[in-house]
Design an enzyme around this catalytic site. Structure first.
Site, PDB file in Angstrom:
ATOM      1  N   CYS B 129      36.196  -8.059  -7.668  1.00 26.52           N
ATOM      2  CA  CYS B 129      36.810  -7.604  -8.919  1.00 26.52           C
ATOM      3  C   CYS B 129      35.973  -8.103 -10.098  1.00 26.52           C
ATOM      4  O   CYS B 129      35.149  -9.000  -9.961  1.00 26.52           O
ATOM      5  CB  CYS B 129      38.223  -8.131  -9.003  1.00 26.52           C
ATOM      6  SG  CYS B 129      38.210  -9.902  -9.076  1.00 26.52           S
ATOM      7  N   GLY B 216      36.720   5.366   3.483  1.00 24.84           N
ATOM      8  CA  GLY B 216      36.769   6.496   4.415  1.00 24.84           C
ATOM      9  C   GLY B 216      35.449   6.672   5.146  1.00 24.84           C
ATOM     10  O   GLY B 216      34.554   5.817   5.060  1.00 24.84           O
ATOM     11  N   GLY B 266      41.733   0.881   6.897  1.00 22.66           N
ATOM     12  CA  GLY B 266      42.343   1.173   5.602  1.00 22.66           C
ATOM     13  C   GLY B 266      42.676   2.636   5.465  1.00 22.66           C
ATOM     14  O   GLY B 266      43.736   3.094   5.897  1.00 22.66           O
TER      15      GLY B 266
END
Lengths: 255, 302
Positions: B129, B216, B266
C-alpha cells in the site's frame, strides 16, 4: 460468471413515475436477463450502483431518489448517457400456476418485469403494490394489481400484509414473490410460509464489486450480488436478515 | 486429502489452498464459509487502524483475462475487526490469517499489536500500500522500507507474520530477504500488479480510482517468477504463500514447484465453483499419476 466491461447506453425514454421514482428505458437490450437480476449502472467520474432490472428488452431501470447518485440518474433526459454492465446475480424463478407479487415502494419495479414474464408463460399473477402514500405509489403491473397505502390516500388503507391476508382468505397461491423494505419482505415471507406457499424475495445491500469478490454485500455468509439477490425461506434463519447491513466502510449498521 | 498437508510456520494446513486477502471481506461469516468450502486456511481482508470507506465505484472490473480492482482498502477499522477475527478463529476449523494495512511504519506496529488481541494464527502484512510519508510510494517498493515495516510488526507482536509483496519491482527476492532479516516469518507473493482499463466512449479510465490491481489468469506468470526469485533469495526454510492467477490444480502444482509452500486463491473464487475442493482434487490426481507422495517432492529440475 459474466466477464465484461461496462457498455454505453442512451436513454430512450425518461418517465417520472411518482414523486421520487423515475423509470429510464435504454437503447440496449439484455435478452438473456431475467427479473430479479441487476445491472451495475455507471456515471463516469461519479459513481456506479446496482439497479434491479425493470425490463430487459429494452433495458429498463426504475430509480428512486435517495442520494447524490440516484438524483443524478433521475435527472437524465432522453438522449442522456449511462454505462451498464451485467446482468448479474440470480433472478426470480417462475414456479407454479398461480403466483402473488408483493412490492413495497419502488421494489415493485422488478415485480412488474416478473408479471410480464409470467404472462408470457401463461402463469396467472396477482400483484399488491404498497407505499406510504399516493405520491409514492408505482404504476400497475400487467396483471391484476391491488394498491395499498399506509395513510389511505389511495387504494386499500393499510400495509401489504393486510391485503395479502385478504387475498389468501379467498384463493390459493403457489408462490409469493416480494421486493421492498427488508422487514416488509420478512413479514411477507413469514405469512406466505403460514399459508403454505413458496416464497422468493429480493435482497438489497450496499454493493461494491457486484460480482462476488469484495464481500461487502454480505448478509451472514451469503453474498447478495453472487448468491442472490433472490433468496428464499433460508433467509428467515440468516442471522443478519432484517437486522444488519454494512455501510461503505463495512461497519455493521442495524436495519 | 492425502499428501496435501503443508505447514506455514507453526500452522498445520490440511491442504495448501489459502483464501487470499481482500476476497470476501472482513466478515467472520464469510471466512468460515470459505473454510467450509474447503480452504486449508483463510485470510481476512486487510484492516487498518481507522475505518476506511474506500473508493467510489467502479471498484472492480472482470474480463476473461484479468480482474482489475481498486476497492481502496475499505474496512471497518481494527477495533471492529478484532471481533470478526475472534469469531472466525472460533468458528473456522482451519487457521485464520489476519491481514493488516497501514500508511506509516508506526501504524503498522499499532495495527499488528491490536489485531493480536484476536489471536489469529498468523498476521499478513500488506506492504504494497502507499506510504503517505513518501509521496505515496509503496512500502514494498524498496528493501529498506519493507524491512522497516517488518521490524515494526516484529516488535509489536509475538504472532508469526508474513509480508505480502508487490510484483511491481525489479528485485523482489532482495526485498523478501530484507523482510526476513528484519523478522518476517513468511512471505506472501504476490499482491496485484498495477493496471488500468480505459472506456473509449467515456474517454476515461473505467475504475473510479483510474488505476487498480490486476489479478486473475493474467497474473500467473508474474507470480510464478516472483515466487521462484524469492525462493532463490530466502533459501529453503522460509514459508512462501504463492498467490496470483491460481484457479486449477495444475496452477497450484506449478506454483509449489516454483517454490511455494501454500497457494493463495483470490479471483478464482468467482471464476469457478468449489474452487478449493477442485484445486485439491486436481492436485491429488496429478500427484497420483506422477507418483508424488508429499507436496515437498514437487520441485523443479534445474
Amino acid at each position: 460468471m459474466i466477464l465484461m466491461l461496462p457498455q454505453v447506453a442512451t436513454v430512450a425514454k425518461a418517465e417520472k413515475e411518482n414523486s421520487t421514482v423515475t423509470t429510464l428505458t435504454l437503447n440496449i437490450s439484455l435478452p438473456r436477463a431475467i427479473p430479479g437480476q441487476f445491472v451495475m449502472a455507471w456515471l463516469p467520474g461519479f459513481d456506479e450502483k446496482p439497479l434491479s432490472l425493470a425490463g430487459a428488452s429494452p433495458v429498463k431501470i426504475s430509480v428512486g431518489e435517495r442520494g447524490p447518485f440516484s438524483s443524478r440518474l433521475c435527472g437524465l433526459k432522453k438522449g442522456g448517457k449511462l454505462w451498464v454492465r451485467g446482468p448479474y446475480g440470480r433472478g426470480f424463478e417462475l414456479e407454479g400456476k398461480k403466483i402473488l407479487l408483493v412490492g413495497g415502494g419502488y421494489g415493485f419495479a422488478p415485480l412488474r418485469f416478473l408479471a410480464d414474464q409470467a404472462r408470457k408463460k401463461k402463469i396467472t399473477a396477482t400483484a399488491i403494490c404498497g407505499a406510504r402514500s399516493k405520491s409514492l405509489l408505482m404504476a400497475p403491473a400487467s396483471c391484476k394489481t391491488l394498491f395499498t397505502t399506509d395513510d389511505g390516500s389511495a387504494g386499500i388503507k393499510g400495509n401489504v400484509l393486510a391485503a395479502m391476508e385478504g387475498l389468501f382468505a379467498r384463493e390459493k397461491f403457489d408462490t409469493v414473490y416480494t421486493c421492498g423494505p427488508e422487514r416488509m419482505m420478512g413479514s411477507v415471507a413469514r405469512l406466505a410460509k403460514k399459508k403454505k406457499a413458496d416464497c422468493q424475495l429480493l435482497l438489497e445491500r450496499y454493493m461494491k464489486c457486484g460480482i462476488g469478490v469484495c464481500g461487502h454485500c454480505a448478509c451472514g455468509d451469503r453474498l447478495v450480488c453472487f448468491d442472490g439477490p433472490r433468496f428464499g425461506y433460508e433467509m428467515l434463519s440468516n442471522p443478519e436478515f432484517e437486522r444488519v447491513w454494512r455501510d461503505k466502510a463495512g461497519h455493521k449498521v442495524p436495519i | 486429502m492425502m499428501g496435501l498437508e503443508t505447514q506455514l510456520c507453526k500452522m498445520k494446513l490440511r491442504n495448501p489452498t489459502v483464501l487470499a486477502s481482500g476476497i470476501r471481506g472482513n466478515n467472520a461469516h464469510l471466512l468460515i464459509r470459505a473454510a467450509k468450502e474447503g480452504a486449508g486456511a483463510v485470510t481476512s481482508k486487510s484492516c487498518s487502524l481507522a475505518p476506511r470507506e474506500g473508493h467510489n465505484n467502479p471498484t472492480m472490473i472482470n474480463t476473461p483475462e484479468a480482474m482489475l480492482n481498486a476497492i481502496g482498502l475499505s474496512n471497518p477499522g481494527v477495533e471492529e475487526e478484532i471481533g470478526e477475527i475472534r469469531a472466525a478463529v472460533m468458528g473456522a476449523k482451519v487457521p485464520v490469517i489476519a491481514s493488516i494495512v497501514a500508511f506509516s511504519i508506526e501504524d503498522f506496529g499499532k495495527v499488528a499489536e491490536r489485531i493480536s488481541e484476536a489471536a489469529p494464527h498468523m498476521i499478513e502484512v500488506d506492504a504494497a500500500c502507499p506510504n503517505t510519508h513518501r509521496e505515496g510510494r509503496m512500502f514494498s517498493a524498496c528493501a529498506q522500507d519493507a524491512a522497516a515495516v517488518a521490524k515494526a510488526v516484529e516488535e509489536a507482536t509475538n504472532i508469526p507474520f508474513s509480508m505480502k509483496l508487490s510484483p511491481d519491482v525489479p528485485n523482489i527476492g532482495e526485498i523478501a530477504q530484507a523482510c526476513v532479516d528484519a523478522g518476517a516469518d513468511a512471505i506472501t507473493a504476490i499482491n496485484t500488479m498495477g493496471g488500468m482499463y480505459v472506456d473509449a466512449y467515456a474517454r476515461r479510465a473505467v475504475l473510479h480510482n483510474w488505476f487498480g490491481g490486476v489479478s486473475g489468469p493474467a497474473l500467473k506468470p508474474v507470480a510464478l517468477k516472483a515466487v521462484y526469485n524469492i525462493r532463490k533469495a530466502v533459501g529453503p526454510k522460509i514459508p512462501i504463500i504463492g498467490t496470483g492467477g491460481i484457479s486449477t490444480g495444475m496452477d497450484a502444482i506449478e506454483m509449489i514447484m516454483a517454490g511455494a509452500n501454500a497457494v493463495g486463491i483470490g479471483s478464482a473464487v468467482v471464476l469457478r465453483k468449489n474452487v478449493f475442493k477442485g484445486v485439491c482434487s486436481e492436485m491429488s490426481a496429478f500427484m497420483k499419476e506422477k507418483g508424488y507422495k508429499r507436496l515437498y517432492e514437487l520441485k523443479l529440475e534445474e
